[in-house]
Design a protein around this motif. Structure first.
Motif, short mmCIF file in Angstrom:
data_model
loop_
_atom_site.label_atom_id
_atom_site.label_comp_id
_atom_site.label_asym_id
_atom_site.label_seq_id
_atom_site.Cartn_x
_atom_site.Cartn_y
_atom_site.Cartn_z
N ASP A 13 18.46 118.88 25.59
CA ASP A 13 17.90 119.59 24.45
C ASP A 13 16.85 120.63 24.85
O ASP A 13 16.32 121.33 23.99
CB ASP A 13 17.24 118.60 23.47
N GLU A 14 16.54 120.74 26.13
CA GLU A 14 15.44 121.61 26.56
C GLU A 14 15.54 123.03 26.02
O GLU A 14 14.57 123.57 25.49
CB GLU A 14 15.33 121.64 28.09
N ALA A 15 16.69 123.66 26.16
CA ALA A 15 16.82 125.06 25.71
C ALA A 15 16.61 125.17 24.20
O ALA A 15 15.93 126.10 23.73
CB ALA A 15 18.18 125.62 26.11
N GLN A 16 17.18 124.25 23.44
CA GLN A 16 17.01 124.29 21.98
C GLN A 16 15.57 124.01 21.58
O GLN A 16 15.06 124.61 20.64
CB GLN A 16 17.93 123.29 21.31
N ILE A 17 14.91 123.09 22.28
CA ILE A 17 13.52 122.80 21.95
C ILE A 17 12.65 124.01 22.28
O ILE A 17 11.75 124.37 21.51
CB ILE A 17 13.03 121.52 22.65
N ARG A 18 12.91 124.67 23.39
CA ARG A 18 12.15 125.87 23.74
C ARG A 18 12.33 126.94 22.66
O ARG A 18 11.35 127.57 22.22
CB ARG A 18 12.60 126.40 25.12
#
Length: 182
Positions: free
Chosen positions: A42-47
């Motif tokens: 989920d890192e890219a979406q959270i960023r």
């Protein structure tokens, strides 16, 4: 790792991923969002979610302007027991619109924190995420949530007051050198 098919995309899911904690929920206005545990991918979406927030929302959550690289990594750092996080997603191409987490701080206590996209504030998402986190934490022996909330963050204070739990408040003063690094 196993693969889970979500729409037209396949995402990696840890074998310990608590799929049973996924749910579609109805908001105050009748719209629905999907609540699910955070995944490592989920890192890219959270960023993207964090970059879309107003400085005020970021400031209320982190008491200032944090390093977004650190916040992104922190947001997906879960073990699904002592560190648990949920996201709310919405849209045809699901985008993260809220993040909530708890981190165990003692045998039966955990600190809880929430962040909701500006356009989605006031729809009851934080209240729903609080209830979901409480349901997850209780079987793990966590019976008390604590939170640090700025006194002028009236929306978050109201979430705790309306939660159905027994909120208590206290004032603690610190100097910049004694504050926890966030």
């Amino acid at each position: 790792m196993s693969a889970q098919r979500t729409g037209s995309a396949s995402v990696s899911v840890s074998p310990s991923y608590p799929r049973d904690r996924e749910a579609d929920v109805v908001l105050r206005d009748g719209s629905t969002v999907h609540v699910r545990p955070v995944r490592g991918d989920d890192e890219a979406q959270i960023r993207e979610f964090l970059e879309g927030l107003s400085p005020e929302s970021i400031g209320f959550r982190f008491f200032g302007a944090p390093d977004l690289n650190w916040v992104t990594a922190w947001s997906v750092d879960v073990d699904y027991a002592d560190r648990f996080a949920l996201v709310a997603v919405s849209g045809a191409t699901p985008a993260i619109i809220a993040h909530a987490a708890y981190i165990r701080t003692g045998d039966d206590k955990a600190e809880v924190a929430f962040l909701v996209a500006d356009a989605w504030q006031g729809h009851g998402i934080a209240t729903i995420l609080l209830a979901h986190l409480a349901a997850i934490a209780e079987p793990l022996g966590i019976t008390t949530f604590t939170a640090e909330v700025l006194p002028h963050n009236h929306k978050m204070i109201e979430v705790f007051r309306e939660s159905g739990f027994s909120p208590r408040s206290s004032r603690a003063w610190s100097t910049p050198s004694t504050r926890k690094r966030r």
